[in-house]
Design a protein around this motif. Structure first.
Motif, PDB file in Angstrom:
ATOM      1  N   ALA A   1      12.734  16.398 -12.916  1.00  0.00           N
ATOM      2  CA  ALA A   1      12.927  15.192 -12.111  1.00  0.00           C
ATOM      3  C   ALA A   1      11.650  14.368 -12.063  1.00  0.00           C
ATOM      4  O   ALA A   1      10.539  14.865 -12.319  1.00  0.00           O
ATOM      5  CB  ALA A   1      13.334  15.573 -10.679  1.00  0.00           C
ATOM      6  N   VAL A   2      11.820  13.107 -11.727  1.00  0.00           N
ATOM      7  CA  VAL A   2      10.731  12.270 -11.240  1.00  0.00           C
ATOM      8  C   VAL A   2      10.818  12.313  -9.718  1.00  0.00           C
ATOM      9  O   VAL A   2      11.839  11.956  -9.137  1.00  0.00           O
ATOM     10  CB  VAL A   2      10.852  10.820 -11.749  1.00  0.00           C
ATOM     11  CG1 VAL A   2       9.845   9.918 -11.041  1.00  0.00           C
ATOM     12  CG2 VAL A   2      10.643  10.767 -13.253  1.00  0.00           C
ATOM     13  N   PHE A   3       9.769  12.797  -9.105  1.00  0.00           N
ATOM     14  CA  PHE A   3       9.707  12.944  -7.652  1.00  0.00           C
ATOM     15  C   PHE A   3       8.915  11.758  -7.108  1.00  0.00           C
ATOM     16  O   PHE A   3       7.727  11.617  -7.384  1.00  0.00           O
ATOM     17  CB  PHE A   3       9.021  14.265  -7.305  1.00  0.00           C
ATOM     18  CG  PHE A   3       8.981  14.602  -5.841  1.00  0.00           C
ATOM     19  CD1 PHE A   3       9.832  15.551  -5.309  1.00  0.00           C
ATOM     20  CD2 PHE A   3       8.079  13.980  -4.994  1.00  0.00           C
ATOM     21  CE1 PHE A   3       9.790  15.883  -3.960  1.00  0.00           C
ATOM     22  CE2 PHE A   3       8.027  14.295  -3.648  1.00  0.00           C
ATOM     23  CZ  PHE A   3       8.889  15.248  -3.125  1.00  0.00           C
ATOM     24  N   LEU A   4       9.587  10.891  -6.358  1.00  0.00           N
ATOM     25  CA  LEU A   4       8.980   9.654  -5.876  1.00  0.00           C
ATOM     26  C   LEU A   4       8.526   9.801  -4.432  1.00  0.00           C
ATOM     27  O   LEU A   4       9.339   9.914  -3.513  1.00  0.00           O
ATOM     28  CB  LEU A   4       9.978   8.502  -5.986  1.00  0.00           C
ATOM     29  CG  LEU A   4      10.348   8.096  -7.417  1.00  0.00           C
ATOM     30  CD1 LEU A   4      11.516   7.123  -7.415  1.00  0.00           C
ATOM     31  CD2 LEU A   4       9.157   7.503  -8.131  1.00  0.00           C
ATOM     32  N   ALA A   5       7.211   9.811  -4.252  1.00  0.00           N
ATOM     33  CA  ALA A   5       6.655   9.804  -2.904  1.00  0.00           C
ATOM     34  C   ALA A   5       6.851   8.431  -2.279  1.00  0.00           C
ATOM     35  O   ALA A   5       7.089   7.432  -2.967  1.00  0.00           O
ATOM     36  CB  ALA A   5       5.166  10.144  -2.955  1.00  0.00           C
TER      37      ALA A   5
END
Length: 457
Positions: A53-57
């Motif tokens: 995944a791309v984990f977006l803060a």
């Protein structure tokens, strides 16, 4: 049995994320985070490397704890400006097939009815690839911007979060039957009214009387991420989270946190392996150890240290401008990241960290694993972290983009694959199915109590 290592790309819709100043590096593209091309490039690289995944803060508010003003954060582009992470997901989903998307949403400032619709919409548009990183907020400036008097008490925010989850579970799991949407052209019937249910809730923090606005998605409830390792955060994660994002400077301390997370999951009627644990990691990998060390030294010249201290002050709630460079940081009780405060004071393995320690472009400043070396060196270290701390994977902090992520994909991932600890192909199905083998939450998860129409079809 060798455990598969999972990797997420840890990014933010801002020029500076965990390491302020790198946006100015001549090979860095982060200043273009406000363009579609930035996000499609990120997604393509991540999927090419078989990342999960791309984990977006995300953060609501500005970093104005350091010196009482936001100037240091603004000068460094340290999580400022911060654009909404949600709209970039369809851009990335359109150019990928398997990559998941974890989006941070602060429940203290979002109404459950509307947030539930947003996640359901994106779960449809991504064909079941959405995850929600559940946070309660850390900045007083954000609370005031949302119309509140200030950031609420830490443990009270988690108490409200427990109720919030019950409300959105009821909407996602109990408002629509799987067969409610019939789309029968011949009968000219789109929805079966008898298979849709109104949700009523009256609680200490939230009231709701509504039908969920969206029909069931591939996952119904998005994959549930949580980032918080305080006592209250770990208890919340044990009850709800399927994946937990933690930080920690040493393997023994991280292992202690992981054991406690799994213990709390079991105490709340779940299984220990219902929770996947990801550690934050800054990785600089190059063909040789010497080249990696050279790259580390090069990157270090671009770090904006006042910007880093502005972030650390906001995360901890401690104004680090009041400390001398070599003065130990004292433990305080506050409403921000209690786990960070404990990590740099009472849980420090040797001594309390100083401001100089925290500003360093290395293990202390990174708050998690900080690995520099060849693919062999870095893979060895990742496996050591997994084995000694019982980790499932890592959130890879953005450094210089795209070259940092490309090095992971082109150098590190093949090394991990050759050792049999990283997938060579994506598993089929939605994000939850890729991680746990089934697209929907198990019956032992508390969300299942809200299912009103029997087993999913």
């Amino acid at each position: 049995m060798t455990r598969e290592i999972r990797l997420n790309a840890f990014h933010m819709n801002a020029p500076g994320h965990s390491w302020p100043g790198l946006w100015a590096h001549p090979r860095d593209a982060s200043a273009r985070h406000d363009t579609p091309e930035y996000w499609t490039q990120l997604a393509r690289i991540a999927e090419r490397g078989k990342l999960d995944a791309v984990f977006l803060a995300d953060v609501i508010g500005v970093y104005d704890v350091y010196g009482g003003i936001p100037d240091a954060a603004f000068r460094a582009g340290a999580q400022a400006p911060t654009l909404d992470p949600f709209p970039v997901v369809p851009l990335m989903a359109a150019v990928t097939e398997h990559l998941g998307f974890g989006v941070t949403a602060t429940l203290s400032y979002e109404r459950p009815y509307l947030l539930a619709r947003r996640f359901s919409t994106l779960d449809h548009l991504t064909r079941g690839r959405m995850a929600w990183n559940i946070v309660t907020g850390i900045l007083d400036s954000g609370a005031k911007g949302a119309g509140q008097a200030g950031l609420g008490a830490h443990d009270e925010r988690y108490a409200a979060a427990e109720e919030y989850l019950e409300v959105v579970y009821a909407l996602w799991e109990g408002s629509w039957a799987d067969d409610a949407l019939v789309q029968d052209r011949e009968a000219r019937q789109y929805i079966r009214p008898d298979r849709v249910r109104r949700i009523s809730h009256r609680g200490a923090h939230y009231d709701l009387d509504a039908i969920h606005l969206v029909h069931p998605t591939p996952q119904r409830t998005p994959l549930l991420f949580q980032a918080g390792a305080s006592a209250a955060g770990r208890n919340f994660a044990g009850g709800h989270a399927e994946a937990v994002f933690i930080n920690g400077h040493t393997r023994p301390l991280v292992a202690e946190t992981v054991r406690d997370l799994r213990r709390r999951a079991v105490a709340r009627g779940r299984q220990a392996d219902d929770v996947r644990v990801f550690l934050g990691a800054s990785i600089i990998v190059a063909p040789t150890d010497a080249e990696a060390r050279d790259r580390h030294a090069e990157y270090e010249r671009w770090i904006d240290y006042p910007g880093s201290l502005a972030l650390l002050s906001g995360w901890s709630g401690i104004d680090l401008s009041r400390y001398g460079l070599d003065e130990p940081i004292r433990h305080v009780t506050g409403n921000a990241m209690q786990s960070l405060i404990e990590a740099i004071t009472t849980r420090s393995p040797e001594r309390a960290w100083t401001v100089r320690d925290l500003a360093h472009f290395g293990q202390a400043g990174g708050r998690g694993a900080f690995l520099v070396g060849s693919p062999t060196t870095v893979a060895d270290e990742l496996q050591r972290w997994v084995e000694e701390a019982d980790l499932d994977g890592f959130n890879l902090t953005r450094l210089v983009f795209p070259e940092g992520l490309e090095a992971v994909v082109d150098l590190l991932v093949p090394e991990l694959q050759s050792r049999g600890v990283f997938k060579t192909q994506y598993a089929p199905g939605p994000l939850r199915q890729k991680l746990f083998g089934a697209p929907r939450l198990p019956d032992r998860h508390p969300a299942a109590r809200h299912r009103a129409f029997g087993p999913d079809r």
